[in-house]
Design a protein around this motif. Sequence first.
Motif, short mmCIF file in Angstrom:
data_model
loop_
_atom_site.label_atom_id
_atom_site.label_comp_id
_atom_site.label_asym_id
_atom_site.label_seq_id
_atom_site.Cartn_x
_atom_site.Cartn_y
_atom_site.Cartn_z
N LEU A 29 0.82 -1.21 0.00
CA LEU A 29 0.00 0.00 0.00
C LEU A 29 0.86 1.26 0.00
O LEU A 29 0.53 2.26 -0.66
N GLU A 30 1.96 1.22 0.74
CA GLU A 30 2.84 2.39 0.78
C GLU A 30 3.46 2.66 -0.59
O GLU A 30 3.76 3.81 -0.92
N LYS A 31 3.64 1.61 -1.39
CA LYS A 31 4.19 1.79 -2.74
C LYS A 31 3.27 2.62 -3.62
O LYS A 31 3.72 3.25 -4.58
N ILE A 32 1.96 2.59 -3.32
CA ILE A 32 1.01 3.34 -4.14
C ILE A 32 0.53 4.61 -3.42
O ILE A 32 -0.50 5.18 -3.76
N GLY A 33 1.28 5.02 -2.40
CA GLY A 33 1.02 6.31 -1.76
C GLY A 33 0.06 6.31 -0.59
O GLY A 33 -0.36 7.37 -0.15
N VAL A 34 -0.31 5.14 -0.07
CA VAL A 34 -1.20 5.07 1.09
C VAL A 34 -0.35 5.00 2.35
O VAL A 34 0.51 4.13 2.48
N ARG A 35 -0.57 5.92 3.27
CA ARG A 35 0.14 5.90 4.55
C ARG A 35 -0.49 4.85 5.46
O ARG A 35 -1.69 4.88 5.70
N VAL A 36 0.33 3.92 5.94
CA VAL A 36 -0.16 2.87 6.82
C VAL A 36 0.54 2.95 8.16
O VAL A 36 1.78 2.96 8.22
N GLU A 37 -0.24 3.07 9.22
CA GLU A 37 0.29 3.09 10.58
C GLU A 37 -0.19 1.84 11.30
O GLU A 37 -1.21 1.24 10.95
N PHE A 38 0.55 1.46 12.35
CA PHE A 38 0.18 0.29 13.13
C PHE A 38 0.04 0.66 14.60
O PHE A 38 0.81 1.46 15.14
N LEU A 39 -0.95 0.05 15.23
CA LEU A 39 -1.10 0.09 16.69
C LEU A 39 -0.97 -1.35 17.16
O LEU A 39 -1.83 -2.19 16.85
N THR A 40 0.10 -1.66 17.90
CA THR A 40 0.44 -3.04 18.24
C THR A 40 0.85 -3.15 19.70
O THR A 40 1.04 -2.12 20.38
N PRO A 41 1.06 -4.35 20.20
CA PRO A 41 1.55 -4.50 21.57
C PRO A 41 2.91 -3.85 21.80
O PRO A 41 3.28 -3.58 22.95
N ALA A 42 3.66 -3.59 20.73
CA ALA A 42 4.96 -2.92 20.87
C ALA A 42 4.81 -1.51 21.43
O ALA A 42 5.79 -0.93 21.92
N ASP A 43 3.59 -0.94 21.37
CA ASP A 43 3.36 0.41 21.86
C ASP A 43 3.04 0.46 23.36
O ASP A 43 2.89 1.55 23.92
N PHE A 44 2.95 -0.70 24.00
CA PHE A 44 2.53 -0.73 25.40
C PHE A 44 3.34 -1.76 26.19
O PHE A 44 4.04 -2.59 25.61
N ARG A 45 3.21 -1.68 27.50
CA ARG A 45 3.72 -2.76 28.33
C ARG A 45 2.87 -4.00 28.07
O ARG A 45 1.68 -3.90 27.78
N THR A 46 3.49 -5.17 28.16
CA THR A 46 2.77 -6.40 27.85
C THR A 46 3.06 -7.47 28.89
O THR A 46 4.01 -7.36 29.68
N LEU A 47 2.23 -8.51 28.85
CA LEU A 47 2.50 -9.72 29.62
C LEU A 47 2.28 -10.92 28.70
O LEU A 47 1.51 -10.84 27.74
N PRO A 48 2.95 -12.04 28.99
CA PRO A 48 2.82 -13.20 28.11
C PRO A 48 1.45 -13.85 28.23
O PRO A 48 0.88 -13.93 29.32
N CYS A 49 0.93 -14.31 27.13
CA CYS A 49 -0.34 -15.01 27.11
C CYS A 49 -0.16 -16.40 27.71
O CYS A 49 0.79 -17.11 27.36
N PRO A 50 -1.05 -16.82 28.60
CA PRO A 50 -0.95 -18.18 29.15
C PRO A 50 -0.95 -19.23 28.05
O PRO A 50 -1.75 -19.17 27.12
N THR A 51 -0.04 -20.18 28.16
CA THR A 51 0.20 -21.29 27.22
C THR A 51 0.85 -20.84 25.92
O THR A 51 1.27 -21.67 25.13
N TYR A 52 0.91 -19.52 25.67
CA TYR A 52 1.54 -18.97 24.46
C TYR A 52 2.43 -17.79 24.85
O TYR A 52 2.11 -16.64 24.55
N PRO A 53 3.55 -18.01 25.51
CA PRO A 53 4.36 -16.89 25.99
C PRO A 53 4.88 -15.98 24.89
O PRO A 53 5.17 -14.81 25.15
N GLU A 54 4.99 -16.49 23.65
CA GLU A 54 5.47 -15.63 22.57
C GLU A 54 4.41 -14.61 22.14
O GLU A 54 4.72 -13.64 21.47
#
Length: 345
Positions: A29-54
Amino acid sequence: MSSILIVTDAWRPQINGVVRSLERTASELEKIGVRVEFLTPADFRTLPCPTYPEIRLSLAHKGMVRRRIKAHGCEHLHIATEGPLGLMSASIARNWNMPFTTSYHTRFPEYVSARLPIPLAWSYGWLRRFHNSGQGCMVATRSLEDDLRARGFKHLQRWSRGVDEHAFQPFEGSVLPADLPRPIFMNVGRVAVEKNIEAFLELDLPGSKVVVGDGPQLESLKRKYPDVHFTGSKVDEELARHYASADVFVFPSLTDTFGNVLLEALACGVPVAAFPVMGPLDVIGETGAGVLSENLQEAALAALDIPRDHCRQVALNYTWAASAMQFLNNAEEAHRGQPDGLEAA
């Protein structure tokens, strides 16, 4: 449409089809001029999901998410997952009367039922309310579309996937140990119970079995199947070279909605053996690039006879550029208030 904010609870360091699909869509999308932003867990403090620590769960409250959405100032909101960030973002969008789309990547009810005694109807009821609250729900295949429509999901839009044909290609030589007997039957993906990997490992097959990937079931499967070669997680060219070293890609999953790994294997010239279920039915179908059967052993053996160049040609029908345009058209359609364009098409 000039800008899109994608909210996702699935993000790096996770390595899976959701993360790869979102990253490649944004890049195209960025190649055709659309600005794409992300809101992800990287923006906040986190804790591991039970049974799925990754998997990291965001420790954020609605006020924090509201401020982030406002700061990005994007024209369209797309919510990719039904986790904490996705739920809060959908609630905020509804309060603001802001159009948004969602996407259905994972057969979450089936994943839950593999671990907990929770009826599928309960999980699907909750997911139906979440996805129906937006102006469009993007799905990867016709099989998934039909299944969700039968369960009462609305505003379904098609968003297929692509493969990087330059990264995934038929490399010469093998990166696997030379003493592994041929043929090589391989599975690539998250090593977890919902992937049904034991259905592959239990097969009586000649040669060797190889599992590429990491996950919560890895150590227990290593102990149970000492004759199987487990490589751990691989990325980038190393991953592609592992695919290309196989003779057959065995996909035992019964719960994937698409299976990006199918396209990656085919692009590397490797035929597929799988059950005739959602995902393989849509990607492999009648293409001749794999064998689908309720008898996975027979499928794996029959797939050995499929020409590798044919497999790659089938994969080349899927491009990330086309996938990104589908995504963009869906977002614009949702803004026009015509989320049912798929049914009308």
